[in-house]
Design a protein around this motif. Structure first.
Motif, PDB file in Angstrom:
ATOM      1  N   GLY A  20       0.743  -1.091  -0.036  1.00 47.71           N
ATOM      2  CA  GLY A  20      -0.022   0.193   0.045  1.00 47.71           C
ATOM      3  C   GLY A  20       0.818   1.168   0.086  1.00 47.71           C
ATOM      4  N   ASP A  21       1.994   1.131  -0.196  1.00 42.99           N
ATOM      5  CA  ASP A  21       2.880   2.450  -0.162  1.00 42.99           C
ATOM      6  C   ASP A  21       2.859   3.141  -1.543  1.00 42.99           C
ATOM      7  OD1 ASP A  21       3.746   1.779   2.635  1.00 42.99           O
ATOM      8  OD2 ASP A  21       5.525   0.685   1.772  1.00 42.99           O
ATOM      9  N   THR A  22       2.892   4.456  -1.430  1.00 47.00           N
ATOM     10  CA  THR A  22       3.108   5.366  -2.813  1.00 47.00           C
ATOM     11  C   THR A  22       4.426   5.107  -3.379  1.00 47.00           C
ATOM     12  OG1 THR A  22       1.109   6.486  -1.747  1.00 47.00           O
ATOM     13  CG2 THR A  22       2.250   7.232  -3.858  1.00 47.00           C
ATOM     14  N   ILE A  23       4.398   5.008  -4.626  1.00 49.28           N
ATOM     15  CA  ILE A  23       6.024   5.067  -5.281  1.00 49.28           C
ATOM     16  C   ILE A  23       5.880   5.949  -6.281  1.00 49.28           C
ATOM     17  CG2 ILE A  23       7.721   3.799  -6.413  1.00 49.28           C
ATOM     18  CD1 ILE A  23       6.658   1.133  -5.086  1.00 49.28           C
ATOM     19  N   PRO A  24       6.344   7.130  -6.316  1.00 48.16           N
ATOM     20  CA  PRO A  24       6.688   8.130  -7.483  1.00 48.16           C
ATOM     21  C   PRO A  24       7.443   7.368  -8.593  1.00 48.16           C
ATOM     22  CG  PRO A  24       7.972   8.936  -5.515  1.00 48.16           C
ATOM     23  CD  PRO A  24       7.383   7.567  -5.106  1.00 48.16           C
ATOM     24  N   VAL A  25       6.643   7.549  -9.788  1.00 49.77           N
ATOM     25  CA  VAL A  25       7.780   6.779 -10.815  1.00 49.77           C
ATOM     26  C   VAL A  25       7.493   7.785 -12.165  1.00 49.77           C
ATOM     27  CG1 VAL A  25       7.111   4.609 -10.151  1.00 49.77           C
ATOM     28  CG2 VAL A  25       5.462   5.679 -11.439  1.00 49.77           C
ATOM     29  N   THR A  26       8.552   7.411 -12.950  1.00 46.72           N
ATOM     30  CA  THR A  26       8.455   8.087 -14.214  1.00 46.72           C
ATOM     31  C   THR A  26       8.340   7.166 -15.357  1.00 46.72           C
ATOM     32  OG1 THR A  26      10.172   9.645 -13.342  1.00 46.72           O
ATOM     33  CG2 THR A  26      10.087   9.830 -15.667  1.00 46.72           C
ATOM     34  N   ILE A  27       7.605   7.556 -16.178  1.00 49.78           N
ATOM     35  CA  ILE A  27       7.308   6.680 -17.503  1.00 49.78           C
ATOM     36  C   ILE A  27       8.276   7.262 -18.619  1.00 49.78           C
ATOM     37  CG2 ILE A  27       5.695   5.774 -19.108  1.00 49.78           C
ATOM     38  CD1 ILE A  27       3.669   6.382 -16.946  1.00 49.78           C
ATOM     39  N   LEU A  28       9.039   6.363 -19.220  1.00 51.81           N
ATOM     40  CA  LEU A  28       9.956   6.335 -20.372  1.00 51.81           C
ATOM     41  C   LEU A  28       9.551   5.736 -21.539  1.00 51.81           C
ATOM     42  CD1 LEU A  28      13.297   6.459 -18.231  1.00 51.81           C
ATOM     43  CD2 LEU A  28      11.740   8.387 -18.897  1.00 51.81           C
ATOM     44  N   GLN A  29       9.900   6.115 -22.694  1.00 48.40           N
ATOM     45  CA  GLN A  29       9.691   5.291 -23.936  1.00 48.40           C
ATOM     46  C   GLN A  29      11.029   5.245 -24.431  1.00 48.40           C
ATOM     47  OE1 GLN A  29       7.264   6.905 -27.034  1.00 48.40           O
ATOM     48  NE2 GLN A  29       6.881   4.794 -27.763  1.00 48.40           N
ATOM     49  N   ILE A  30      11.552   3.964 -24.282  1.00 48.83           N
ATOM     50  CA  ILE A  30      13.083   3.827 -24.606  1.00 48.83           C
ATOM     51  C   ILE A  30      13.065   2.956 -26.103  1.00 48.83           C
ATOM     52  CG2 ILE A  30      15.393   2.724 -24.118  1.00 48.83           C
ATOM     53  CD1 ILE A  30      14.155   5.242 -22.361  1.00 48.83           C
ATOM     54  N   GLY A  31      13.831   3.614 -27.122  1.00 46.29           N
ATOM     55  CA  GLY A  31      14.083   2.868 -28.364  1.00 46.29           C
ATOM     56  C   GLY A  31      12.954   2.652 -28.989  1.00 46.29           C
ATOM     57  N   PRO A  32      12.909   1.719 -30.204  1.00 43.14           N
ATOM     58  CA  PRO A  32      14.025   1.083 -30.627  1.00 43.14           C
ATOM     59  C   PRO A  32      15.138   1.840 -31.042  1.00 43.14           C
ATOM     60  CG  PRO A  32      12.304   0.700 -32.037  1.00 43.14           C
ATOM     61  CD  PRO A  32      11.819   1.529 -30.909  1.00 43.14           C
ATOM     62  N   CYS A  33      16.277   1.635 -30.898  1.00 41.46           N
ATOM     63  CA  CYS A  33      17.445   2.323 -31.443  1.00 41.46           C
ATOM     64  C   CYS A  33      18.121   1.190 -32.595  1.00 41.46           C
ATOM     65  CB  CYS A  33      18.536   2.714 -30.542  1.00 41.46           C
ATOM     66  SG  CYS A  33      17.717   3.861 -29.266  1.00 41.46           S
ATOM     67  N   THR A  34      18.873   2.162 -33.425  1.00 44.30           N
ATOM     68  CA  THR A  34      19.387   1.319 -34.549  1.00 44.30           C
ATOM     69  C   THR A  34      21.015   1.691 -34.418  1.00 44.30           C
ATOM     70  OG1 THR A  34      17.446   1.299 -35.844  1.00 44.30           O
ATOM     71  CG2 THR A  34      19.637   0.826 -37.133  1.00 44.30           C
ATOM     72  N   VAL A  35      21.738   0.593 -34.639  1.00 44.36           N
ATOM     73  CA  VAL A  35      23.397   0.920 -34.767  1.00 44.36           C
ATOM     74  C   VAL A  35      23.725   1.719 -36.176  1.00 44.36           C
ATOM     75  CG1 VAL A  35      25.583  -0.001 -34.795  1.00 44.36           C
ATOM     76  CG2 VAL A  35      23.647  -0.904 -33.305  1.00 44.36           C
ATOM     77  N   THR A  36      24.113   2.855 -36.272  1.00 42.60           N
ATOM     78  CA  THR A  36      24.266   3.529 -37.513  1.00 42.60           C
ATOM     79  C   THR A  36      25.784   3.524 -37.975  1.00 42.60           C
ATOM     80  OG1 THR A  36      24.454   5.772 -36.241  1.00 42.60           O
ATOM     81  CG2 THR A  36      22.359   4.988 -37.079  1.00 42.60           C
ATOM     82  N   GLN A  37      26.699   3.190 -36.868  1.00 40.85           N
ATOM     83  CA  GLN A  37      28.022   3.409 -37.240  1.00 40.85           C
ATOM     84  C   GLN A  37      28.950   2.591 -36.144  1.00 40.85           C
ATOM     85  OE1 GLN A  37      29.860   7.148 -38.553  1.00 40.85           O
ATOM     86  NE2 GLN A  37      31.563   6.852 -37.187  1.00 40.85           N
ATOM     87  N   VAL A  38      29.952   1.783 -36.582  1.00 41.96           N
ATOM     88  CA  VAL A  38      30.967   1.382 -35.569  1.00 41.96           C
ATOM     89  C   VAL A  38      32.278   1.408 -36.319  1.00 41.96           C
ATOM     90  CG1 VAL A  38      31.717  -1.115 -34.698  1.00 41.96           C
ATOM     91  CG2 VAL A  38      29.207  -0.530 -35.253  1.00 41.96           C
ATOM     92  N   ILE A  93      26.265  -2.914 -37.880  1.00 37.40           N
ATOM     93  CA  ILE A  93      25.436  -1.695 -38.361  1.00 37.40           C
ATOM     94  C   ILE A  93      24.232  -2.163 -38.961  1.00 37.40           C
ATOM     95  CG2 ILE A  93      25.610  -0.259 -40.201  1.00 37.40           C
ATOM     96  CD1 ILE A  93      28.334   0.100 -40.019  1.00 37.40           C
ATOM     97  N   GLY A  94      23.181  -1.549 -38.614  1.00 34.17           N
ATOM     98  CA  GLY A  94      21.656  -1.804 -38.751  1.00 34.17           C
ATOM     99  C   GLY A  94      20.936  -2.515 -37.878  1.00 34.17           C
TER     100      GLY A  94
END
Length: 206
Positions: A20-38, A93-94
């Motif tokens: 029953g404890d209140t937890i403050p949270v942050t919502i993130l949208q992560i990715g999708p990411c693409t490898v563009t260079q190595v 890459i890709g």
């Protein structure tokens, strides 16, 4: 394995634990990411990985950027981020990177740009004490002396003075992942992170 992913801050809310404890949270949208260079430097024994986030129309980019993506045969991205690694597991890459490598209970570091608050004075920015407010005082919110006269005859760099407040890179460490949705690329983080809703953030896996 990629240790940095790009994403956006969607907002903050609160959830309730089993007790029953209140937890403050942050919502993130992560990715999708693409490898563009190595890039791999044998002398340094390091690899430099560049990842892209959020597709963009090529007409909105300049020719050098368009050719950078065209050379590798990948679509154009609006945001790019490069990081270095000594790991032998180097992505190609890709390759598309998602949050599948993360799990509930992991701790991450998140970097973002803090909210800009404009030009601020000494008391608001550096928590200076005010001057006397009695009748006849001519120093209420003034900074006072900022340096000696003849010697050194200048103000030293780094002096705490009035100026722009906020709008700087801030990193919050050891944030716990409370929940994640791999299908929608959503991660819920315990606590707050810098920036306003919609800001680009970098998530570093510890």
């Amino acid at each position: 394995m990629c240790n940095i992913l790009l994403g956006k801050k969607l907002g903050m809310t609160q959830i309730f634990s089993k007790t029953g404890d209140t937890i403050p949270v942050t919502i993130l949208q992560i990715g999708p990411c693409t490898v563009t260079q190595v890039k791999t430097k044998q002398q340094e024994k390091k690899s430099y990985i560049q990842i892209g986030y959020e597709y963009i129309c090529p007409q909105k980019l300049k020719k050098p950027n368009i050719n950078h993506f065209k050379k590798n045969g990948i679509p154009c991205f609006k945001y790019l981020k490069e990081y270095k690694t000594k790991s032998a597991d180097i992505p190609k890459i890709g390759q598309i990177l998602t949050i599948n490598k993360f799990s509930v209970g992991n701790y991450v570091n998140i970097s973002g740009t803090s909210i800009g608050k404009g030009f601020s004075g000494y008391q608001k920015k550096h928590h200076f004490n005010r001057g006397p407010m009695s009748h006849g005082s001519t120093n209420h919110r003034q900074p006072g002396s900022i340096g000696a006269g003849t010697t050194p005859g200048r103000v030293f760099p780094g002096k705490k003075m009035a100026g722009r407040m906020g709008n700087t890179k801030v990193t919050i460490k050891n944030l716990e992942i409370v929940s994640l949705n791999t299908r929608k690329n959503i991660i819920i983080i315990k606590g707050s992170i810098p920036g306003k809703n919609g800001n680009i953030i970098y998530m570093h896996k510890k």
